[in-house]
Design a protein around this motif. Structure first.
Motif, PDB file in Angstrom:
ATOM      1  N   GLN A  67       5.378   0.103   1.450  1.00  0.00           N
ATOM      2  CA  GLN A  67       4.886  -1.273   1.427  1.00  0.00           C
ATOM      3  C   GLN A  67       3.563  -1.415   2.178  1.00  0.00           C
ATOM      4  O   GLN A  67       2.645  -2.120   1.742  1.00  0.00           O
ATOM      5  N   GLU A  68       3.491  -0.724   3.310  1.00  0.00           N
ATOM      6  CA  GLU A  68       2.257  -0.799   4.118  1.00  0.00           C
ATOM      7  C   GLU A  68       1.062  -0.267   3.351  1.00  0.00           C
ATOM      8  O   GLU A  68      -0.011  -0.890   3.308  1.00  0.00           O
ATOM      9  N   TYR A  69       1.228   0.881   2.690  1.00  0.00           N
ATOM     10  CA  TYR A  69       0.105   1.472   1.981  1.00  0.00           C
ATOM     11  C   TYR A  69      -0.180   0.768   0.659  1.00  0.00           C
ATOM     12  O   TYR A  69      -1.336   0.758   0.189  1.00  0.00           O
ATOM     13  N   GLU A  70       0.826   0.149   0.081  1.00  0.00           N
ATOM     14  CA  GLU A  70       0.561  -0.684  -1.091  1.00  0.00           C
ATOM     15  C   GLU A  70      -0.294  -1.885  -0.707  1.00  0.00           C
ATOM     16  O   GLU A  70      -1.223  -2.264  -1.444  1.00  0.00           O
ATOM     17  N   ASP A  71       0.015  -2.483   0.438  1.00  0.00           N
ATOM     18  CA  ASP A  71      -0.785  -3.619   0.906  1.00  0.00           C
ATOM     19  C   ASP A  71      -2.220  -3.185   1.207  1.00  0.00           C
ATOM     20  O   ASP A  71      -3.184  -3.888   0.864  1.00  0.00           O
TER      21      ASP A  71
END
Length: 289
Positions: free
Chosen positions: A132-136
């Motif tokens: 989720q962090e890297y998608e954001d």
């Protein structure tokens, strides 16, 4: 023998000098007989300007292609870095988790089933958080790249539009036909409808053609766009004077001089105000020497 050769060479040199002098004299006589030619460099100047503008537009297209290629490479590099960083982080997490599980087993945790269940839960949670962090981050980076690309495209369009407007203004400055000038000013207004200078020059061309009502209407449009533009009131005063509205013309002249005091120096030279010189109100507007 040497003296004989020297005499021969001297005679040859004298002969060549005589022939050169005769040829120069004949050339001078031909040049004097040729009528003077007059040339008009205006088409050459126009051609030179258009070639320069075409070269500028070609350079702009090349620059745009280079910028798009650089943006694409930047996107690929950013994606590669993100994927590599994610892979390295996951590998490190697995190593840490495996080490921790081994330590817990050695310390006597209840069973291997509990260890496996807890390990899967922790790994899944961490992977979800990292994903989720890297998608954001990736979405944010793509948004910035998309915004920057749009800014570059907009800048290229503005440059292209400016070059096109400059080209039309240059053509209008070289054009002597008033009807063609009006067409060129219409092209400028089609690109930039708020160009008040084009409106004023178009009004002046309409005045020169004798269409005073049209010139009056164009001057009003310019005043509606910018009420502080003195030259618009001056142009409307010319149209009013030509239509016989002397009081309205004097009123517009007063406003024009208030907005642009340097216009007062043009009162004597403005042919449109020839009939106003006999009025005291007009004479009072002239600068006092």
């Amino acid at each position: 023998m040497v003296k004989h050769l020297f005499n021969i060479l001297l005679l040859v040199a004298i002969s060549f000098s005589s022939l050169a002098a005769f040829a120069a004299e004949q050339s001078q006589q031909k040049n004097e007989q040729k009528p003077e030619k007059t040339s008009n460099y205006q088409p050459l100047i126009e051609r030179y300007i258009l070639d320069e503008l075409r070269a500028v537009r070609q350079d702009q297209l090349i620059l745009r292609a280079d910028m798009e290629e650089k943006v694409a490479h930047a996107k690929l590099d950013a994606s590669d870095r993100i994927i590599r960083y994610t892979s390295d982080t996951l590998n490190n997490m697995f190593i840490i988790i495996t080490t921790a599980a081994s330590i817990l087993v050695l310390m006597g945790w209840r069973s291997m089933r509990d260890v496996k269940s807890k390990l899967n839960e922790v790994v899944e949670t961490k992977i979800n958080e990292l994903t989720q962090e890297y998608e954001d981050r990736l979405a944010e980076l793509e948004g910035k790249l998309r915004k920057r690309s749009q800014e570059i495209i907009d800048a290229q369009e503005d440059i292209s539009k400016s070059n096109e407007l400059h080209s039309i203004w240059m053509r209008a400055g070289l054009e002597n036909n008033l009807h063609q000038k009006i067409k060129l000013y219409d092209e400028i207004l089609a690109i930039n409808p708020t160009d008040i200078e084009a409106l004023i020059y178009k009004a002046d061309a309409a005045y020169e053609l004798g269409d005073y009502e049209w010139a009056f209407s164009l001057a009003n449009r310019a005043i509606d766009q910018d009420e502080d533009y003195g030259l618009a009131y001056w142009q409307r005063a010319c149209a009013n004077a030509a239509n016989g509205a002397t009081q309205e013309a004097i009123s517009d002249i007063k406003i024009a001089i208030e907005k642009a005091p340097k216009l007062a120096d043009e009162l004597e030279r403005e042919a449109a105000f020839e009939e106003l010189h006999k009025l005291e109100e007009f004479e009072a507007l002239k600068p006092q020497i």
